[in-house]
Design a protein around this motif. Sequence first.
Motif, PDB file in Angstrom:
ATOM      1  N   VAL A   3       0.901  -1.198   0.140  1.00  0.00           N
ATOM      2  CA  VAL A   3       0.056   0.139   0.127  1.00  0.00           C
ATOM      3  C   VAL A   3       0.943   1.120  -0.117  1.00  0.00           C
ATOM      4  O   VAL A   3       1.950   1.351   0.761  1.00  0.00           O
ATOM      5  CB  VAL A   3      -0.883   0.053   1.009  1.00  0.00           C
ATOM      6  CG1 VAL A   3      -1.715   1.400   1.094  1.00  0.00           C
ATOM      7  CG2 VAL A   3      -1.794  -1.134   1.407  1.00  0.00           C
ATOM      8  N   PHE A 139      -2.603  12.045   1.678  1.00  0.00           N
ATOM      9  CA  PHE A 139      -2.692  10.661   0.674  1.00  0.00           C
ATOM     10  C   PHE A 139      -1.520  10.791  -0.312  1.00  0.00           C
ATOM     11  O   PHE A 139      -1.158  12.027  -0.824  1.00  0.00           O
ATOM     12  CB  PHE A 139      -3.877  10.440   0.283  1.00  0.00           C
ATOM     13  CG  PHE A 139      -4.826   9.952   1.084  1.00  0.00           C
ATOM     14  CD1 PHE A 139      -5.025   8.592   1.090  1.00  0.00           C
ATOM     15  CD2 PHE A 139      -5.595  10.722   2.092  1.00  0.00           C
ATOM     16  CE1 PHE A 139      -6.001   7.817   2.225  1.00  0.00           C
ATOM     17  CE2 PHE A 139      -6.360  10.178   3.052  1.00  0.00           C
ATOM     18  CZ  PHE A 139      -6.377   8.746   2.672  1.00  0.00           C
ATOM     19  N   PRO A 142      -2.321   9.545  -6.848  1.00  0.00           N
ATOM     20  CA  PRO A 142      -2.788   7.931  -7.246  1.00  0.00           C
ATOM     21  C   PRO A 142      -1.948   7.162  -7.906  1.00  0.00           C
ATOM     22  O   PRO A 142      -0.886   7.674  -8.556  1.00  0.00           O
ATOM     23  CB  PRO A 142      -3.858   8.438  -8.079  1.00  0.00           C
ATOM     24  CG  PRO A 142      -4.356   9.770  -7.752  1.00  0.00           C
ATOM     25  CD  PRO A 142      -3.024  10.249  -7.215  1.00  0.00           C
ATOM     26  N   PRO A 146      -2.795   0.598  -8.948  1.00  0.00           N
ATOM     27  CA  PRO A 146      -3.114   0.608  -7.673  1.00  0.00           C
ATOM     28  C   PRO A 146      -3.375  -1.051  -7.252  1.00  0.00           C
ATOM     29  O   PRO A 146      -3.145  -1.845  -8.083  1.00  0.00           O
ATOM     30  CB  PRO A 146      -4.398   1.162  -7.537  1.00  0.00           C
ATOM     31  CG  PRO A 146      -5.145   1.062  -8.952  1.00  0.00           C
ATOM     32  CD  PRO A 146      -3.771   1.057  -9.939  1.00  0.00           C
ATOM     33  N   ALA A 150      -7.466  -3.072  -2.841  1.00  0.00           N
ATOM     34  CA  ALA A 150      -7.828  -1.489  -2.370  1.00  0.00           C
ATOM     35  C   ALA A 150      -8.592  -0.991  -3.466  1.00  0.00           C
ATOM     36  O   ALA A 150      -9.719  -0.234  -3.142  1.00  0.00           O
ATOM     37  CB  ALA A 150      -6.362  -0.941  -2.057  1.00  0.00           C
ATOM     38  N   THR A 154     -12.371   0.063  -2.929  1.00  0.00           N
ATOM     39  CA  THR A 154     -12.973   1.406  -2.985  1.00  0.00           C
ATOM     40  C   THR A 154     -14.027   1.719  -4.084  1.00  0.00           C
ATOM     41  O   THR A 154     -14.944   2.345  -3.848  1.00  0.00           O
ATOM     42  CB  THR A 154     -11.724   2.181  -3.480  1.00  0.00           C
ATOM     43  OG1 THR A 154     -10.595   1.945  -2.265  1.00  0.00           O
ATOM     44  CG2 THR A 154     -11.916   3.875  -3.428  1.00  0.00           C
ATOM     45  N   THR A 164      -7.396   6.104  -7.494  1.00  0.00           N
ATOM     46  CA  THR A 164      -7.486   5.856  -6.067  1.00  0.00           C
ATOM     47  C   THR A 164      -5.893   6.015  -5.412  1.00  0.00           C
ATOM     48  O   THR A 164      -4.929   5.819  -6.194  1.00  0.00           O
ATOM     49  CB  THR A 164      -7.861   4.565  -5.982  1.00  0.00           C
ATOM     50  OG1 THR A 164      -9.088   4.471  -6.536  1.00  0.00           O
ATOM     51  CG2 THR A 164      -7.906   3.982  -4.491  1.00  0.00           C
ATOM     52  N   CYS A 166      -4.246   5.268  -1.292  1.00  0.00           N
ATOM     53  CA  CYS A 166      -4.446   4.658   0.040  1.00  0.00           C
ATOM     54  C   CYS A 166      -3.302   4.916   0.909  1.00  0.00           C
ATOM     55  O   CYS A 166      -2.151   5.139   0.450  1.00  0.00           O
ATOM     56  CB  CYS A 166      -4.638   3.073  -0.242  1.00  0.00           C
ATOM     57  SG  CYS A 166      -5.984   2.560  -1.503  1.00  0.00           S
ATOM     58  N   THR A 175      -7.117   2.977   4.197  1.00  0.00           N
ATOM     59  CA  THR A 175      -8.098   3.941   4.095  1.00  0.00           C
ATOM     60  C   THR A 175      -8.013   4.443   2.368  1.00  0.00           C
ATOM     61  O   THR A 175      -6.668   4.882   2.374  1.00  0.00           O
ATOM     62  CB  THR A 175      -8.159   4.858   4.982  1.00  0.00           C
ATOM     63  OG1 THR A 175      -8.621   4.354   6.050  1.00  0.00           O
ATOM     64  CG2 THR A 175      -9.004   6.184   4.441  1.00  0.00           C
ATOM     65  N   CYS A 176      -8.705   4.558   1.452  1.00  0.00           N
ATOM     66  CA  CYS A 176      -8.485   5.022   0.414  1.00  0.00           C
ATOM     67  C   CYS A 176      -9.445   6.133   0.091  1.00  0.00           C
ATOM     68  O   CYS A 176     -10.623   6.280   0.352  1.00  0.00           O
ATOM     69  CB  CYS A 176      -8.963   3.838  -0.692  1.00  0.00           C
ATOM     70  SG  CYS A 176      -7.641   2.308  -0.305  1.00  0.00           S
TER      71      CYS A 176
END
Length: 219
Positions: A3, A139, A142, A146, A150, A154, A164, A166, A175-176
Amino acid sequence: MSVHSIRRPPSPGQLLVLGAIVLATVMAGHASASQTQVEGASHSQPAAADAWPTAARSHARTVALRWSAKVPATARLGAEPPGRCRRLDGRHAACPIAIAILASDGARQRPWRCSATVRVARTGDQLAGQRTDTRCTPFPPPSAVPEPAAALGTAFALDANGDTACLPASDGRVTCVMRYAAPTAERCTGAASVPLRRPARSIALGAPVCRALRLQHDE
């Protein structure tokens, strides 16, 4: 599964706006410590000894929701489910919480994750909690590719497809945030909590923040 959790120095403008949001909520939390205890008592259930610190987790969720509610609606993405609480002793537990917000540097809004620890105390059947150790992380941009679970979780939680990014959360979750074009001709940013092992159980943290596409000159 990897991640992205890159930390980039925020710009001075972002620091001012983000600092104002966090400082306001932290000061409100400290200023209303006695009020939190009264409110917590009215909403809590009796905490049996064999259920501690499970009961603390429900109270920590209430604290997280109140924290998120103090953020202006134009910057509020929602509150994560609280993580597992750590028993400190028979009357105290520590629970991790976090919220997702948008901070503006004057040119555009960028998503941040703010985390904290709720110290929950119980007296008889009453619970009281106080938020401590607040910290915020932006964050990352993107990813071109990805993390599959995740991205899937999402998209499932937000019922949308877009860019996206995360950050790690607690209990095997990430958490994304996703930026996407809505059918209403708006550009939206939403946040989701994704359990990597069971992405179908992902949940949206709150309502997305949307703006008309014609206002998005910075994209």
